[in-house]
Enzyme design. Structure first.
Site, short mmCIF file in Angstrom:
data_model
loop_
_atom_site.label_atom_id
_atom_site.label_comp_id
_atom_site.label_asym_id
_atom_site.label_seq_id
_atom_site.Cartn_x
_atom_site.Cartn_y
_atom_site.Cartn_z
N ILE A 133 -3.73 2.96 5.31
CA ILE A 133 -4.62 1.72 4.97
C ILE A 133 -5.84 1.91 4.08
CG2 ILE A 133 -5.76 -0.06 6.34
CD1 ILE A 133 -4.26 0.81 8.71
N CYS A 176 1.70 8.39 10.05
CA CYS A 176 3.00 7.95 9.46
C CYS A 176 4.03 8.94 8.91
CB CYS A 176 2.82 6.83 8.51
SG CYS A 176 2.14 5.43 9.22
N TYR A 205 2.48 1.85 8.44
CA TYR A 205 1.22 2.13 8.25
C TYR A 205 0.37 2.75 9.18
CZ TYR A 205 -0.10 -2.38 10.09
OH TYR A 205 -0.39 -3.46 11.04
N CYS A 206 -0.84 3.45 8.67
CA CYS A 206 -1.82 3.92 9.87
C CYS A 206 -3.06 4.29 9.03
CB CYS A 206 -1.34 5.15 10.59
SG CYS A 206 -0.55 6.56 9.36
N THR A 207 -4.07 4.76 9.43
CA THR A 207 -5.48 4.81 8.82
C THR A 207 -5.49 5.46 7.49
OG1 THR A 207 -6.52 4.62 11.05
CG2 THR A 207 -7.70 5.28 9.23
#
Length: 242
Positions: free
Chosen positions: A157, A135, A128-130
């Site tokens: 996210i 990703c 996961y990333c912002t």
């Protein structure tokens, strides 16, 4: 912003672009810059990334927010893998997630090749990333290094937080790269960060006052009000007012 969105979608390549909305002040991004880069996210491995008309080839399987929960219920050995820089996880992360020691994006390759995460290669990994962009590349790099079952959260996210607010598997606030620095998906988000000066719970990031330092430091309101210059713990110029 809606006019910008409509105009952007008139360009065929951006017809199906996934825009994400976020409340702000209107001054959170002071400059608009468009740059040509060999990598949209600079992991330092452009030669590993192949793209076709559908996007990046060979990345992780996309999961919608509700599918993340379905996978966790079906596979109790799921591991959440934080694809952001280490400091971002100080104020918010998925429950029991693996957080690397990466300080910058290029650090991830060395982290993946260090052997520290080899025991996870046979487990289902949810990265996961912002907003999900990092990703897209990270999952390719992970699969190229032997991680067998890799997923990524569609929309990152942001999309997950919009869906579940404070009731899901996400804990805390979200670090963002604009003047806001952090944002919450709902009131009452957990405070998981701690002040670098006194250890009290906080989500407030500050830039280190040392001109040559770019490190973010967490400082609670009380310490910020009693400090002449807020500096990270690594800088010797930190000075507290008695």
């Amino acid at each position: 912003m809606k006019k910008y969105l409509r105009t952007t979608r008139e360009y065929p390549a951006f017809k199906d672009i996934d825009f994400k909305w976020s409340e702000g002040t209107g001054e959170d991004f002071p400059r608009l810059e468009v740059k040509v880069r060999p990598e949209i996210v600079t992991f330092g491995r452009p030669e590993e990334i192949k793209v076709d008309e559908n996007g990046i080839i060979g990345g992780g399987t996309h999961l919608a927010p509700h599918e993340v929960h379905e996978l966790v219920e079906r596979r109790p050995d799921v591991v959440f893998f934080d694809g952001r820089n280490e400091f971002e996880a100080r104020v918010g992360k998925f429950r029991d997630a693996v957080v690397t020691n990466a300080q910058t994006t290029p650090d991830f390759v060395a982290e993946l090749e260090s052997g520290k995460y080899d025991h996870l290669k046979s487990k289902p990994i949810v990265t996961y990333c912002t907003g999900g962009i990092r990703c897209e590349v990270l999952t390719v790099l992970m699969k190229n290094r032997g991680f067998q079952e890799v997923y990524q959260i569609d929309g990152g996210i942001v999309r997950y937080g919009e869906t579940f607010k404070n009731s899901g598997l996400w804990e805390g606030s979200l670090y963002v790269f604009d003047k806001r620095l952090v944002t919450d998906f709902a009131e009452g988000a957990a405070l998981i960060g701690s002040c670098d000066y006194c250890g009290e719970p906080t989500k407030d990031f500050y830039n280190c006052s040392t001109n040559t330092c770019r490190k973010r430091t967490l400082v609670c309101t009380a310490c910020a009000n009693s400090t002449t210059l807020i500096s990270c713990t690594s800088c010797t110029s930190a000075s507290l007012v008695p």
